[in-house]
Design an enzyme around this catalytic site. Structure first.
Site, PDB file in Angstrom:
ATOM      1  N   TYR A  15     -15.709  15.768 -15.606  1.00 17.51           N
ATOM      2  CA  TYR A  15     -16.186  14.383 -15.585  1.00 17.51           C
ATOM      3  C   TYR A  15     -17.226  14.252 -14.452  1.00 17.51           C
ATOM      4  O   TYR A  15     -17.049  14.823 -13.357  1.00 17.51           O
ATOM      5  CB  TYR A  15     -14.999  13.447 -15.360  1.00 17.51           C
ATOM      6  CG  TYR A  15     -15.377  12.018 -15.135  1.00 17.51           C
ATOM      7  CD1 TYR A  15     -16.058  11.304 -16.112  1.00 17.51           C
ATOM      8  CD2 TYR A  15     -15.065  11.367 -13.944  1.00 17.51           C
ATOM      9  CE1 TYR A  15     -16.427   9.990 -15.900  1.00 17.51           C
ATOM     10  CE2 TYR A  15     -15.417  10.051 -13.730  1.00 17.51           C
ATOM     11  CZ  TYR A  15     -16.100   9.372 -14.715  1.00 17.51           C
ATOM     12  OH  TYR A  15     -16.464   8.078 -14.510  1.00 17.51           O
ATOM     13  N   LYS A  20      -7.438   5.301 -19.228  1.00 16.85           N
ATOM     14  CA  LYS A  20      -7.832   5.701 -20.587  1.00 16.85           C
ATOM     15  C   LYS A  20      -6.660   5.600 -21.561  1.00 16.85           C
ATOM     16  O   LYS A  20      -6.104   4.538 -21.718  1.00 16.85           O
ATOM     17  CB  LYS A  20      -8.439   7.100 -20.536  1.00 16.85           C
ATOM     18  CG  LYS A  20      -9.450   7.290 -19.412  1.00 16.85           C
ATOM     19  CD  LYS A  20     -10.652   6.383 -19.550  1.00 16.85           C
ATOM     20  CE  LYS A  20     -11.629   6.661 -18.422  1.00 16.85           C
ATOM     21  NZ  LYS A  20     -12.636   5.678 -18.213  1.00 16.85           N
ATOM     22  N   ARG A  34       0.844  -1.211   0.000  1.00 18.26           N
ATOM     23  CA  ARG A  34       0.000   0.000   0.000  1.00 18.26           C
ATOM     24  C   ARG A  34       0.869   1.247   0.000  1.00 18.26           C
ATOM     25  O   ARG A  34       0.467   2.312  -0.441  1.00 18.26           O
ATOM     26  CB  ARG A  34      -0.963   0.006   1.206  1.00 18.26           C
ATOM     27  CG  ARG A  34      -1.808   1.267   1.260  1.00 18.26           C
ATOM     28  CD  ARG A  34      -3.009   1.227   2.183  1.00 18.26           C
ATOM     29  NE  ARG A  34      -2.826   0.480   3.394  1.00 18.26           N
ATOM     30  CZ  ARG A  34      -2.062   0.838   4.419  1.00 18.26           C
ATOM     31  NH1 ARG A  34      -1.394   1.980   4.387  1.00 18.26           N
ATOM     32  NH2 ARG A  34      -1.957   0.073   5.487  1.00 18.26           N
ATOM     33  N   ASP A  91      -7.119  17.973 -14.701  1.00 17.90           N
ATOM     34  CA  ASP A  91      -7.329  16.583 -15.123  1.00 17.90           C
ATOM     35  C   ASP A  91      -6.976  16.540 -16.613  1.00 17.90           C
ATOM     36  O   ASP A  91      -7.711  17.041 -17.455  1.00 17.90           O
ATOM     37  CB  ASP A  91      -8.793  16.201 -14.878  1.00 17.90           C
ATOM     38  CG  ASP A  91      -9.106  14.764 -15.288  1.00 17.90           C
ATOM     39  OD1 ASP A  91      -8.362  14.219 -16.126  1.00 17.90           O
ATOM     40  OD2 ASP A  91     -10.102  14.206 -14.806  1.00 17.90           O
TER      41      ASP A  91
HETATM   42  N1  PLP Z   1     -11.339  12.038 -15.489  1.00 12.13           N
HETATM   43  C1  PLP Z   1     -11.890  11.914 -16.708  1.00 12.13           C
HETATM   44  C2  PLP Z   1     -11.762  13.034 -17.677  1.00 12.13           C
HETATM   45  C3  PLP Z   1     -12.569  10.746 -17.053  1.00 12.13           C
HETATM   46  O1  PLP Z   1     -13.136  10.640 -18.269  1.00 12.13           O
HETATM   47  C4  PLP Z   1     -12.669   9.706 -16.095  1.00 12.13           C
HETATM   48  C5  PLP Z   1     -13.399   8.463 -16.411  1.00 12.13           C
HETATM   49  O2  PLP Z   1     -14.038   8.338 -17.429  1.00 12.13           O
HETATM   50  C6  PLP Z   1     -12.086   9.883 -14.858  1.00 12.13           C
HETATM   51  C7  PLP Z   1     -11.418  11.057 -14.567  1.00 12.13           C
HETATM   52  C8  PLP Z   1     -12.150   8.815 -13.801  1.00 12.13           C
HETATM   53  O3  PLP Z   1     -11.258   7.802 -14.133  1.00 12.13           O
HETATM   54  P1  PLP Z   1     -11.423   6.289 -13.591  1.00 12.13           P
HETATM   55  O4  PLP Z   1     -12.594   5.712 -14.318  1.00 12.13           O
HETATM   56  O5  PLP Z   1     -10.114   5.665 -13.950  1.00 12.13           O
HETATM   57  O6  PLP Z   1     -11.660   6.394 -12.137  1.00 12.13           O
END
Ligand code: PLP
Length: 385
Positions: free
Chosen positions: A100, A197, A47, A172
């Site tokens: 998101y 992604k 961890r 992000d």
């Molecule tokens: N940020 C963006 C722009 C996303 O599209 C996503 C998920 O689709 C996330 C964060 C969250 O990622 P995770 O699904 O790996 O938790």
């Protein structure tokens, strides 16, 4: 950027990084263990760090021009770490209205429970962010390219505003990737990815990564990840290491395919509109060029004529998988009204231009002609619905 750059090979070492699933590591003596903890070197308990996380983080650090990046168990783990790092009870955080969905919920539902208030602003307009500031605003969370409208944030204005007011700017960078946008060179304080992604790229690893420019913040991110237990699993990191080796190749190909698909969709009967940051008809076409250069991304959005019936028929053609994700090597489509935006108020959806015919495409690395043919077949079926 391709190649196994973080490792220093020696004679007889495996070319492929070994997967190290062990949760715990032995120490030679109490003194040796004491030194490992004191110097934060070596491994004790997974961890708090393991070899696959170190290798994966180093690969993403190299792409982002960062150091000391922290792996998290998901993209949302990385978003949570960034926010927890930047604010404390009594602070205020501003978020883009087009984050998101889970990030929106983190700021609007979870952070207020911890004593952190939040408000939202139109990311295309730094003046709107300035108007929403409060004396206790400590952080701002944005994405360069909004999901699924693909509008472009005023990153230059927001970075200037945050620098002037001592606000931590969190980005992000999942949609734009480090190839499209170099966060730390453009005034961002904390940058994060859903590695799930484009970076890992094969829809088989759930991971996040987060890094801060400031050393004290970097240390806090590490401690937060250990204490809140947001650590990444070795196997997911190992899969991501493998995916990252082809990231640049995949992303360049996907971007070229996205540009070709956007132009082809614009000429297809039955398509009401197409949104792609590299097209001249994009509302922020000039800003996209300034911020992204030629890296307009692998995401395309479009609106089908004919509402839900047409949208169902489009998917039922089964020429492109309907999947609520992005960044896979395969082209996929998502339907925001029934997935990512299903809890968004109808008036907000209308103001964003998201309706029953609206789809978001994550473009993959297939041959461009095959992708275009798949969309032509599905669109044709939708028109006949
Ligand atoms: N940020 C963006 C722009 C996303 O599209 C996503 C998920 O689709 C996330 C964060 C969250 O990622 P995770 O699904 O790996 O938790």
């Amino acid at each position: 950027m391709s190649g196994r750059y973080p490792r220093k090979p020696f004679e007889g070492s495996p070319l492929v990084s070994p997967l190290q699933q062990s949760v715990v590591y032995t120490a030679e003596s109490p003194s040796a263990l004491d030194a490992i903890y004191a110097q934060n070197s070596g491994f004790t308990y997974s961890r708090e760090g393991h070899p696959n996380a170190v290798t994966t983080a180093a690969m993403i650090d190299a792409l982002e021009g960062a150091s000391g990046g922290v792996m998290a168990g998901s993209g949302m783990g990385a978003v949570s770490l960034a926010v927890l790092c930047a604010v404390s009870a009594g602070d205020h955080i501003l978020g883009s209205t087009q984050l998101y969905g889970r990030s929106l919920r983190l700021l609007s539902e979870e952070m207020p429970r911890l004593g952190v208030s939040s408000d939202f602003f139109d990311p295309t307009d730094a003046a709107a962010a300035e108007a929403a500031l409060k004396p206790n605003t400590k952080a701002m969370l944005v994405e360069v390219v909004a999901n699924p409208t693909l509008r472009i944030a005023d990153m230059e204005g927001l970075a200037e505003l945050c620098a002037a007011r001592g606000i931590t700017l969190i980005l992000d960078n999942t949609f734009t990737t480090p190839l499209g946008f170099r966060a730390f060179e453009r005034g961002v304080d904390i940058v994060l990815h859903s590695v799930t992604k484009f970076l890992a790229g094969h829809s088989d690893a759930m991971l996040g990564w987060v890094a801060a420019k400031d050393e004290a913040m970097r240390d806090r991110l590490t401690v937060l990840s250990h204490t809140w237990g947001m650590t990444a699993a070795p196997f997911d990191c190992w899969l991501a290491e493998r995916g990252l080796l082809s990231f640049q190749l995949r992303y360049e190909r996907a971007q070229a395919n996205a540009a070709a698909l956007a132009d082809a969709l614009a000429d297809m009967p039955g398509i009401a509109r197409v949104v792609y940051p590299g097209r001249k008809d994009h509302p922020e076409a000039d800003r996209a060029k300034t911020l992204l250069g030629e890296n307009f991304g692998a995401m395309v959005s479009f609106e089908l004529e004919g509402g839900r019936a047409a949208a169902d028929a489009f998917a039922l053609a089964k020429t492109i998988p309907l999947a609520p994700t992005l960044g896979d090597i395969t082209t996929t489509v998502s339907h925001p009204v029934t997935s990512s935006h299903r809890n968004v108020a109808p008036e907000t959806l209308a103001s964003l231009g998201i309706n029953e015919g609206f789809f978001r495409v994550s473009v993959g690395v297939e041959a461009a002609d095959d992708i275009i043919a798949a969309f032509a077949a599905a669109t044709d079926r939708a028109r006949r619905a």
